[in-house]
Design a protein around this motif. Sequence first.
Motif, PDB file in Angstrom:
ATOM      1  N   HIS A   1      -8.196   0.462   0.355  1.00  0.00           N
ATOM      2  CA  HIS A   1      -6.999   0.653  -0.472  1.00  0.00           C
ATOM      3  C   HIS A   1      -7.281   1.604  -1.634  1.00  0.00           C
ATOM      4  O   HIS A   1      -8.347   1.533  -2.250  1.00  0.00           O
ATOM      5  CB  HIS A   1      -6.547  -0.707  -1.010  1.00  0.00           C
ATOM      6  CG  HIS A   1      -5.091  -0.778  -1.317  1.00  0.00           C
ATOM      7  ND1 HIS A   1      -4.519  -0.091  -2.369  1.00  0.00           N
ATOM      8  CD2 HIS A   1      -4.087  -1.465  -0.718  1.00  0.00           C
ATOM      9  CE1 HIS A   1      -3.226  -0.372  -2.403  1.00  0.00           C
ATOM     10  NE2 HIS A   1      -2.938  -1.192  -1.414  1.00  0.00           N
TER      11      HIS A   1
ATOM     12  N   VAL B   1      -5.602   1.705   5.735  1.00  0.00           N
ATOM     13  CA  VAL B   1      -5.766   0.279   5.424  1.00  0.00           C
ATOM     14  C   VAL B   1      -5.568  -0.560   6.682  1.00  0.00           C
ATOM     15  O   VAL B   1      -6.329  -1.497   6.946  1.00  0.00           O
ATOM     16  CB  VAL B   1      -4.787  -0.143   4.310  1.00  0.00           C
ATOM     17  CG1 VAL B   1      -4.833  -1.652   4.097  1.00  0.00           C
ATOM     18  CG2 VAL B   1      -5.117   0.583   3.007  1.00  0.00           C
TER      19      VAL B   1
ATOM     20  N   VAL C   1       0.840  -1.196   0.000  1.00  0.00           N
ATOM     21  CA  VAL C   1       0.000   0.000   0.000  1.00  0.00           C
ATOM     22  C   VAL C   1       0.881   1.255   0.000  1.00  0.00           C
ATOM     23  O   VAL C   1       1.975   1.256   0.587  1.00  0.00           O
ATOM     24  CB  VAL C   1      -0.942  -0.019   1.232  1.00  0.00           C
ATOM     25  CG1 VAL C   1      -0.144  -0.102   2.526  1.00  0.00           C
ATOM     26  CG2 VAL C   1      -1.875   1.169   1.245  1.00  0.00           C
TER      27      VAL C   1
END
Length: 306
Positions: free
Chosen positions: A155, A83, A75
């Motif tokens: 995300h 997240v 990420v």
Amino acid sequence: HHPLGLQPPWPLTSDNPAARVLVALLGGGISLIAAHTNLDRSPRAAASLCDILGLPGGVPLESGTLEEHHVTVFVPEASMMAVAEAMHAAGAGRVGLYEGCHFSVSGEGAFRPMPGSSPVMGDGLQPSTAEERRLEMVCAPARVRSVMDAARVAHPYDEPLILTSQVGVSRGAARMGRVTSAGPGTTLRAFAKHVAGCFTCTPRVWGDPDSAIETVAVMTGSGGSLLPAAFAHGTDVFLAGEVRYHDALEAVESGMTIVEIGHDTSEWPLVPILAEAALEVPGLDKRNVHIAHARRAWWTIERGSE
């Protein structure tokens, strides 16, 4: 604490006691929660028998691993905490008595968008790189799908890379049973009498009454599954609700004595602990919490009595 049944109560007929209870619950709109091994493994509950006997709390008896899932997400740095928090909310990141646990490390990700993609960074369909974080945490098998879905929703990428694998995690403080000490100079006979007085029961004892015992292992309920762990700790006497006949024979032949106090007798001390957890539920009126008193479903008779 103890479950309604160890197997599903099928068929749901009136001659099946567990089925009758289940039908009554369903008809009354009542849910049933059985926190059996969860409660057995809680540190306070695992030490409950030691507390009643006045013995030191000792160390956990159970060892081995806990089946978990390891979830990894790549990420962007700016989105990592969003997240992570979404995954935590879905049930990931619990390690023993700690929650919100995760690990991350920085790295460089590379990608080339294909037609139809919607990259949030880069130059069109040209090969690109991005500073990313490798975010990792564990979760229970029953939570893995929810955790992956939560990570995907939080995300920023249209195609986030989310990996999962089954792993074995070393058990922490939440382990069944305890290993403690009865002190030097204690015999099996004296220990059994002490147990009988503390639990107001007639224990079933395996082994030479005059054998010296010092290292004590205790476990609520059925204890056969932890006999190997008890042997590994050099246990002299193993106290449990019950132990299967053949397991008890083998234990005595191998030099370990057994004291059985009854499955229910060993588990009733956990009920107040479970009740305290229920009383902590936010918004619950404590007047609606009813705690059952200890009762025994069986009885014994002295030889020669009428």
